[in-house]
Design a protein around this motif. Sequence first.
Motif: not given
Length: 106
Positions: A55, A57, A59, A84-85
């Motif tokens: 998606d 994102t 991490n 955010d993305t």
Amino acid sequence: TSGQTTVSDGDFGSRFGWYVDNLNRKMASSWYKPEVDPHTPRGTRAYIQFAIHRDGTVNNVQMSQPSGSSTLDRACMRAAQRVDTFGALPAQYNQNTLMTSYYCEY
């Protein structure tokens, strides 16, 4: 490899260069050089790595090669954490995660 970005999937950059270009733009606009100690020598690089999920994102942001400047290292890590993305991974890419390396150069 494209600019400051290297991805784990060897042909991703040639197949989806537009995505890597977008990643470079987002990272460049999200890291703030004023956070870096001005005594840091020009050309110093901090290398980080992170995962981009299907998606878009981010991490698991980690320092992969410290620069020797703690302020540059922190600024580079914060830049990835601020995004955010990066946008959803291309539909034609059949993996759920893209491992990415990036360097911030002062």
